[in-house]
Motif scaffolding. Structure first.
Motif, PDB file in Angstrom:
ATOM      1  N   PRO A   1       0.805  -1.223   0.000  1.00  0.00           N
ATOM      2  CA  PRO A   1       0.000   0.000   0.000  1.00  0.00           C
ATOM      3  C   PRO A   1       0.839   1.275   0.000  1.00  0.00           C
ATOM      4  O   PRO A   1       0.375   2.309  -0.456  1.00  0.00           O
ATOM      5  N   LYS A   2       2.074   1.183   0.509  1.00  0.00           N
ATOM      6  CA  LYS A   2       2.988   2.324   0.498  1.00  0.00           C
ATOM      7  C   LYS A   2       4.332   1.836  -0.007  1.00  0.00           C
ATOM      8  O   LYS A   2       4.762   0.741   0.306  1.00  0.00           O
ATOM      9  N   GLY A   3       4.993   2.649  -0.768  1.00  0.00           N
ATOM     10  CA  GLY A   3       6.311   2.274  -1.268  1.00  0.00           C
ATOM     11  C   GLY A   3       6.236   1.662  -2.655  1.00  0.00           C
ATOM     12  O   GLY A   3       5.214   1.712  -3.335  1.00  0.00           O
ATOM     13  N   ASP A   4       7.348   1.055  -3.053  1.00  0.00           N
ATOM     14  CA  ASP A   4       7.500   0.544  -4.412  1.00  0.00           C
ATOM     15  C   ASP A   4       7.640  -0.967  -4.456  1.00  0.00           C
ATOM     16  O   ASP A   4       8.214  -1.505  -5.397  1.00  0.00           O
ATOM     17  N   LEU A   5       7.156  -1.668  -3.448  1.00  0.00           N
ATOM     18  CA  LEU A   5       7.317  -3.115  -3.387  1.00  0.00           C
ATOM     19  C   LEU A   5       6.067  -3.840  -3.892  1.00  0.00           C
ATOM     20  O   LEU A   5       4.945  -3.387  -3.675  1.00  0.00           O
ATOM     21  N   VAL A   6       6.324  -4.982  -4.533  1.00  0.00           N
ATOM     22  CA  VAL A   6       5.247  -5.856  -5.009  1.00  0.00           C
ATOM     23  C   VAL A   6       5.592  -7.274  -4.593  1.00  0.00           C
ATOM     24  O   VAL A   6       6.698  -7.756  -4.862  1.00  0.00           O
ATOM     25  N   ALA A   7       4.653  -7.937  -3.925  1.00  0.00           N
ATOM     26  CA  ALA A   7       4.832  -9.349  -3.565  1.00  0.00           C
ATOM     27  C   ALA A   7       4.365 -10.191  -4.741  1.00  0.00           C
ATOM     28  O   ALA A   7       3.290  -9.967  -5.294  1.00  0.00           O
ATOM     29  N   VAL A   8       5.180 -11.172  -5.126  1.00  0.00           N
ATOM     30  CA  VAL A   8       4.894 -12.020  -6.275  1.00  0.00           C
ATOM     31  C   VAL A   8       5.029 -13.479  -5.852  1.00  0.00           C
ATOM     32  O   VAL A   8       6.005 -13.858  -5.212  1.00  0.00           O
ATOM     33  N   VAL A   9       4.040 -14.287  -6.213  1.00  0.00           N
ATOM     34  CA  VAL A   9       4.102 -15.735  -6.014  1.00  0.00           C
ATOM     35  C   VAL A   9       4.208 -16.357  -7.392  1.00  0.00           C
ATOM     36  O   VAL A   9       3.437 -16.021  -8.297  1.00  0.00           O
ATOM     37  N   ASN A  10       5.158 -17.282  -7.565  1.00  0.00           N
ATOM     38  CA  ASN A  10       5.334 -17.894  -8.881  1.00  0.00           C
ATOM     39  C   ASN A  10       5.023 -19.392  -8.856  1.00  0.00           C
ATOM     40  O   ASN A  10       4.691 -19.960  -7.814  1.00  0.00           O
ATOM     41  N   HIS A  11       5.162 -20.015 -10.001  1.00  0.00           N
ATOM     42  CA  HIS A  11       4.834 -21.434 -10.165  1.00  0.00           C
ATOM     43  C   HIS A  11       5.820 -22.362  -9.463  1.00  0.00           C
ATOM     44  O   HIS A  11       5.548 -23.541  -9.292  1.00  0.00           O
ATOM     45  N   ARG A  12       6.958 -21.834  -9.040  1.00  0.00           N
ATOM     46  CA  ARG A  12       7.962 -22.642  -8.337  1.00  0.00           C
ATOM     47  C   ARG A  12       7.744 -22.649  -6.822  1.00  0.00           C
ATOM     48  O   ARG A  12       8.624 -23.025  -6.075  1.00  0.00           O
TER      49      ARG A  12
END
Length: 149
Positions: free
Chosen positions: A18-29
């Protein structure tokens, strides 16, 4: 524009802070990655050997990331990742499945669902025991200074 050099894999889910430049990503691995879109870096936060990571949620200030992660074939726990210390820690001790963590709007509490109730009841049609109420909501205090509701 520089490309991000680390491979993200096939992205299954993503959730921006919600604040800042971070994105959480979940991948197929079965990995949880935190991508800094400003610095263009990728940090692998966690990886499960058993199942995909799911239930990701950022705290309102963007300093904590909650997620559920399988630590055995039929068991998941809720973990918190600190952006400051860049470390992840399990905050629940699962019996079966602890999942779907979510912060309250002020970031004081962490709610999650857990399958840990073993109260069998008799089925009225099949005449056998079952566990229809095995999953219940639970809450953790995130800040020790906050009063218990």
């Amino acid at each position: 524009m520089r490309p991000i050099r680390e491979p993200l894999g096939r992205v299954m889910m993503m959730h921006p802070a919600p604040k800042g430049d971070l994105v959480a990503v979940v991948n197929h691995r079965h990995e949880l990655l935190v991508v800094d879109t400003k610095k263009r870096t990728v940090k692998r936060v966690d990886r499960s050997e058993f199942a995909p990571i799911s239930g990701i949620d950022w705290s309102p200030d963007g300093q904590w990331l909650a997620y559920d992660c399988a630590d055995a074939v039929h068991r998941t726990c809720v973990k918190l990742y600190s952006v400051r210390s860049r470390k992840s820690v399990a905050v629940t001790d699962p019996v079966l499945r602890d999942y779907a963590p979510h912060f309250d709007p002020k970031g004081r509490y962490l709610y999650f669902l857990s399958a840990r109730e073993f109260n069998p009841v008799y089925d009225q049609i099949k005449f056998e025991l079952s566990f229809p109420c095995g999953i219940r909501p639970y809450m953790l205090l995130v800040d020790a200074a906050v009063p218990h509701p």
